[in-house]
Scaffold this active site. Structure first.
Site, PDB file in Angstrom:
ATOM      1  N   ASP A   1       0.822  -1.119  -0.139  1.00 40.52           N
ATOM      2  CA  ASP A   1       0.023  -0.187  -0.684  1.00 40.52           C
ATOM      3  C   ASP A   1       1.126   1.383   0.186  1.00 40.52           C
ATOM      4  O   ASP A   1       0.478   2.180  -0.776  1.00 40.52           O
ATOM      5  CB  ASP A   1      -1.074  -0.050   1.353  1.00 40.52           C
ATOM      6  CG  ASP A   1      -0.487  -0.506   2.626  1.00 40.52           C
ATOM      7  OD1 ASP A   1       0.867  -0.187   2.566  1.00 40.52           O
ATOM      8  OD2 ASP A   1      -1.037  -0.058   3.666  1.00 40.52           O
ATOM      9  N   HIS A   2       2.030   1.109   0.674  1.00 42.23           N
ATOM     10  CA  HIS A   2       3.063   2.133   0.700  1.00 42.23           C
ATOM     11  C   HIS A   2       3.384   3.401  -0.869  1.00 42.23           C
ATOM     12  O   HIS A   2       3.570   3.575  -1.189  1.00 42.23           O
ATOM     13  CB  HIS A   2       4.375   1.850   1.847  1.00 42.23           C
ATOM     14  CG  HIS A   2       3.114   2.173   3.222  1.00 42.23           C
ATOM     15  ND1 HIS A   2       2.471   1.946   3.423  1.00 42.23           N
ATOM     16  CD2 HIS A   2       3.813   2.830   4.109  1.00 42.23           C
ATOM     17  CE1 HIS A   2       2.191   2.142   4.820  1.00 42.23           C
ATOM     18  NE2 HIS A   2       3.341   3.127   4.944  1.00 42.23           N
TER      19      HIS A   2
ATOM     20  N   ASP B   1       3.860  -1.623  11.420  1.00 49.08           N
ATOM     21  CA  ASP B   1       3.452   0.551  11.061  1.00 49.08           C
ATOM     22  C   ASP B   1       3.012   0.988  12.286  1.00 49.08           C
ATOM     23  O   ASP B   1       2.338   0.247  12.799  1.00 49.08           O
ATOM     24  CB  ASP B   1       2.525   0.603   9.181  1.00 49.08           C
ATOM     25  CG  ASP B   1       2.222   1.362   9.488  1.00 49.08           C
ATOM     26  OD1 ASP B   1       3.078   2.066   8.208  1.00 49.08           O
ATOM     27  OD2 ASP B   1       1.127   2.332  10.160  1.00 49.08           O
TER      28      ASP B   1
ATOM     29  N   ARG C   1      -0.112  13.219  10.340  1.00 50.75           N
ATOM     30  CA  ARG C   1       0.885  13.681  10.131  1.00 50.75           C
ATOM     31  C   ARG C   1       1.511  15.224   9.664  1.00 50.75           C
ATOM     32  O   ARG C   1       1.363  14.155   8.379  1.00 50.75           O
ATOM     33  CB  ARG C   1       2.754  13.006   9.924  1.00 50.75           C
ATOM     34  CG  ARG C   1       2.065  11.382  11.245  1.00 50.75           C
ATOM     35  CD  ARG C   1       3.741  10.633  11.144  1.00 50.75           C
ATOM     36  NE  ARG C   1       3.867   9.449  11.936  1.00 50.75           N
ATOM     37  CZ  ARG C   1       3.654   8.475  11.881  1.00 50.75           C
ATOM     38  NH1 ARG C   1       3.926   7.600  11.217  1.00 50.75           N
ATOM     39  NH2 ARG C   1       3.406   7.340  13.905  1.00 50.75           N
TER      40      ARG C   1
ATOM     41  N   SER D   1       7.099   7.146  12.930  1.00 55.87           N
ATOM     42  CA  SER D   1       6.223   5.901  12.326  1.00 55.87           C
ATOM     43  C   SER D   1       7.866   5.392  13.123  1.00 55.87           C
ATOM     44  O   SER D   1       8.300   5.186  13.737  1.00 55.87           O
ATOM     45  CB  SER D   1       7.710   6.151  10.925  1.00 55.87           C
ATOM     46  OG  SER D   1       8.527   6.354  11.758  1.00 55.87           O
TER      47      SER D   1
ATOM     48  N   ARG E   1      10.020   3.012  11.714  1.00 53.47           N
ATOM     49  CA  ARG E   1      10.886   2.390  10.310  1.00 53.47           C
ATOM     50  C   ARG E   1      11.981   2.113  11.322  1.00 53.47           C
ATOM     51  O   ARG E   1      12.231   3.182  11.866  1.00 53.47           O
ATOM     52  CB  ARG E   1      10.379   3.695   9.258  1.00 53.47           C
ATOM     53  CG  ARG E   1      11.208   4.867   9.453  1.00 53.47           C
ATOM     54  CD  ARG E   1      10.680   6.072   8.211  1.00 53.47           C
ATOM     55  NE  ARG E   1       9.284   6.089   8.399  1.00 53.47           N
ATOM     56  CZ  ARG E   1       9.514   7.240   7.478  1.00 53.47           C
ATOM     57  NH1 ARG E   1      10.280   8.102   7.557  1.00 53.47           N
ATOM     58  NH2 ARG E   1       8.214   7.717   7.631  1.00 53.47           N
TER      59      ARG E   1
HETATM   60  C1  MIC Z   1       4.395   6.615   7.983  1.00 55.87           C
HETATM   61  O1  MIC Z   1       3.165   7.263   7.852  1.00 55.87           O
HETATM   62  O2  MIC Z   1       5.125   7.050   8.530  1.00 55.87           O
HETATM   63  C2  MIC Z   1       4.842   5.238   7.336  1.00 55.87           C
HETATM   64  C3  MIC Z   1       5.313   5.892   6.346  1.00 55.87           C
HETATM   65  O3  MIC Z   1       3.724   4.046   7.251  1.00 55.87           O
HETATM   66  C4  MIC Z   1       5.634   4.666   8.485  1.00 55.87           C
HETATM   67  C5  MIC Z   1       5.876   3.506   8.236  1.00 55.87           C
HETATM   68  C6  MIC Z   1       7.216   3.495   7.383  1.00 55.87           C
HETATM   69  O4  MIC Z   1       7.889   4.220   7.125  1.00 55.87           O
HETATM   70  O5  MIC Z   1       7.014   2.956   6.634  1.00 55.87           O
HETATM   71  C7  MIC Z   1       4.897   4.172   9.740  1.00 55.87           C
HETATM   72  O6  MIC Z   1       3.622   4.844  10.229  1.00 55.87           O
HETATM   73  O7  MIC Z   1       5.689   3.409  11.116  1.00 55.87           O
HETATM   74 FE1  SF4 Z   2      -0.326   4.668   4.794  1.00 56.90          FE
HETATM   75 FE2  SF4 Z   2       1.739   5.499   7.235  1.00 56.90          FE
HETATM   76 FE3  SF4 Z   2      -0.082   7.585   5.922  1.00 56.90          FE
HETATM   77 FE4  SF4 Z   2      -0.902   5.452   7.360  1.00 56.90          FE
HETATM   78  S1  SF4 Z   2       0.291   7.246   7.878  1.00 56.90           S
HETATM   79  S2  SF4 Z   2      -2.195   6.156   5.517  1.00 56.90           S
HETATM   80  S3  SF4 Z   2      -0.296   4.038   6.804  1.00 56.90           S
HETATM   81  S4  SF4 Z   2       1.752   6.441   5.364  1.00 56.90           S
END
Ligand code: MIC
Ligand code: SF4
Length: 645
Positions: A64-65, A119, A379, A535, A537
């Site tokens: 999905d990313h 995630d 975010r 996140s 990550r």
């Molecule tokens: C995000 O919203 O920052 C992400 C991308 O979903 C991350 C995961 C990632 O960095 O792949 C998260 O929220 O953990």
């Molecule tokens: Fe995707 Fe992270 Fe954004 Fe949710 S917050 S939509 S998991 S990138």
């Protein structure tokens, strides 16, 4: 004394430790999820552990990313994940099927079960009464292999909801209010447990919006009871059998309580660049906007999309605004297409995107220079949109749609009477985009499809006897993992290529940081409070590991990042006296003599600042188990040592 709901689920899943606030507990994990941006690494780690088939009740791999395929990398990674899933007993949600958290809530979540996901927004599952937590990829890999997941026993905050939301005020405004009250570090070490009379007025998708964005509080997770509303949602998903009633004991004792009267809330917005910089839309006034993005795992349910469609119906997006809409799942998307709401969205001039994270993670749709973007996301960290000087505000779908039409930040309460959006009696159920794994007999013949973008895991090192290194970077409070390891369409495709990613590490704060690391070979980072928020990550730990970072000394850490540092073999240390933060400067020569012994024997740790000719005390934020992990050089080495592989 009775138990709260979260404590009941913890007790029924406890495999080690004592339920004493702050002490480490190990939990049996029933379900796991991964997404593609963290998944590639998580499956490489799972492979390295040598477990042939997952041992959970249900594990799901989502794509999905990384769905903008502007080179071979993402498509290769999707095929890699698909083949890993097939071989190792994992369900695979194909690209186009939707955002992991939305799809998991619809199709897999079960009240009372534990879920960890690679995630940070995995707590979305708390909307149906799961104990759902975000974790680093390595922790998810361990859980897939049947190992426990470790957290510190959280405090439980009772968030008592009373009243009913007024027209045009929605779940996003509730969580923005909680963020205003508690801030981005107010939830660290805590579970936010919702209860009170107001709960029954909220549908499951609304509850999920609230638990989703509990991640921004730094909370371990957030959870709602499982009641009649949960039951109807699961029945409408054809999964009524999985329902069970879950609530706290009458005499449950909470560590803290907050009260929110839903009927007093108004439309809110989180201002740039932090989800807790919350003001009311009225207070902000008619800010002129350039972009509106609707979607993300926070606000892309059927309910949210129908609300947006009803506001856009018969109108046109203002000439100064670019509006994007990404439904959260194929189920939602298809239902909008069937009932005509999609036609209303298209007719208004929205740019309809696939069901994926999209602009939320900077996968396209970066705003114009200094652009003002209203987003229904969770975010708004500096630079996350892909435009360094963009100003991102986080709002509800109602505020977003109303503003898209007017071209200025608009209070949706000016739109007249609100029509209720009912949760459908039956969702459109079709799991044709979820691929089942191969049977154990067929699994051996499944070939893993590995693209050239997949590079080796960074080299790990057992903790040395002494650390002598410069403070290669000093940063302030609330540093996010987006600062440490930025995302976006240019960098995300390289999540399985740590050497490539390393050139972007911390460049949001200091362009020269990666080069400096190369020059000096080893280093220490000095941070403020809530270091590593945001996140899950693990790249925000693996890349510093690759760049030679041995320790991070901060005022305090965010939960998931702290665990990721330990898992990568990097020491997370906190100042015993916060005022010592002020005395250390970037490029000071630091020394941690006999650090290996101090960690092994749990002794006091002193850092000698040779430049300033002074010493200060620090504390390792590590459980006994994590001490052993760091001594071994990280969780992979530790697991290998313990499994004899
Ligand atoms: C995000 O919203 O920052 C992400 C991308 O979903 C991350 C995961 C990632 O960095 O792949 C998260 O929220 O953990
Ligand atoms: Fe995707 Fe992270 Fe954004 Fe949710 S917050 S939509 S998991 S990138």
């Amino acid at each position: 004394m009775g138990l709260t709901l979260a404590q009941k689920i913890i007790r029924s899943h406890l495999v080690s430790g004592e339920m004493k606030v702050g002490s480490e507990i190990g939990l049996k994990i029933d379900q796991t999820l991964t997404q593609d941006a963290t998944g590639t690494m998580a499956y490489l780690e799972f492979e390295a552990m040598g477990v042939p088939r997952v041992k959970t009740e249900r594990s799901v791999a989502y794509v999905d990313h990384n769905t903008l395929q502007s080179g071979f990398e993402n498509a290769d990674d999707h095929r890699f994940i698909q083949s890993e899933a097939k071989k190792h007993g994992i369900y695979y949600s194909r690209p186009g099927n939707g955002i992991c958290h939305q799809v998991h809530l619809e199709r897999f979540g079960i009240p009372g079960k534990t879920l960890i996901g690679s995630d940070s927004h995995t707590p979305t599952g708390g909307g149906i009464g799961m104990l759902a937590m975000g974790a680093g990829g390595l922790d998810v890999a361990v859980a897939m292999g049947g190992g426990p997941y470790y957290i510190s026993m959280p405090k439980i905050v009772f968030a008592e909801l009373s009243g009913k939301l007024p027209d045009w005020v929605s779940a996003k405004d509730v969580i923005l209010e909680v963020l205003r009250l508690l801030t981005v570090k107010g939830g660290v070490g805590k579970v936010i447990e919702y209860g009170g009379e107001g709960v029954k007025t909220l549908s499951v998708p609304e509850r999920a919006t609230i638990t989703n964005m509990g991640a921004e509080l730094g909370a371990t997770t957030s959870i709602f009871p499982s009641d009649e509303v949960t039951k109807s949602f699961l029945e409408a998903q054809g999964r009524g059998k999985g329902w069970l009633e879950l609530k706290p004991d009458e005499d449950a004792a909470y560590d803290e309580t907050i009260h929110i009267d839903l009927s007093k809330l108004q439309p809110m917005a989180a201002c740039p660049h932090s989800p807790d910089a919350v003001k009311s839309v009225g207070e902000l006034g008619p800010v002129k906007i350039d972009q509106v993005c609707i979607g993300s795992c926070t606000n892309s349910s059927y309910r949210d999309m129908m609300r947006v469609a009803s506001i856009l119906k018969g109108k046109t997006v203002a000439p100064n605004v670019s509006l994007t809409v990404s439904p959260g799942s194929r189920q939602v998307f298809h239902m909008l297409a069937e009932n005509g709401a999609l036609a209303d969205i298209i007719a208004a001039g929205a740019r309809v995107l696939e069901c994926a994270c999209g602009p939320c993670i900077g996968m396209g749709q970066s705003p114009n220079s200094a652009g003002i973007s209203l987003r229904t996301f969770n975010r708004n960290f500096l630079g996350r949109s892909g435009t360094a000087d963009a100003q991102v505000y986080l709002v509800s779908p109602e505020t977003a749609a109303a503003s898209a039409i007017s071209g200025i930040l608009t209070d949706p309460r000016t739109l007249g009477r609100e029509q209720p959006i009912a949760v459908p009696a039956r969702f459109d159920i079709d799991d044709n985009m979820i691929e089942a794994p191969a049977s154990p007999e067929e699994a051996d013949s499944v070939e893993i499809l590995r693209g050239p973008n997949i590079k080796d895991f960074p080299k790990t090192f057992p903790l040395p006897e002494n650390i002598q290194a410069k403070a290669l970077l000093k940063v302030g409070d609330n540093i996010t993992t987006d600062h440490i390891m930025p995302a976006g369409s240019k960098i995300l495709p390289f999540r399985s290529n740590i050497p490539y990613m390393s050139q972007f590490c911390f460049t949001v704060c200091d362009k020269a940081f990666p080069e400096r690391c190369k020059t000096y070979g080893t280093g220490v980072i000095v941070g403020g409070s809530n270091y590593g928020q945001g996140s899950s990550r693990e790249h925000a730990a693996l890349v510093p590991l690759y760049l030679g970072i041995k320790a991070v000394i901060a005022k305090s850490f965010a939960r998931i990042h702290c665990a990721n540092l330990a898992n990568a073999g990097i020491l997370p240390l906190i100042f015993a006296n916060e005022s010592d933060y002020d005395t250390v400067d970037q490029m000071d020569d630091l020394e941690l003599p006999d650090i290996r012994k101090a960690i092994a024997e749990n002794q006091k740790i002193f850092v000698f600042d040779r430049t300033k000719n002074m010493r200060f005390e620090v504390t390792a934020v590590l459980s006994q188990r994590q001490r052993e992990i760091v001594l071994a050089g990280g969780l992979l080495d530790y697991t290998r040592e313990h499994s004899g592989n």
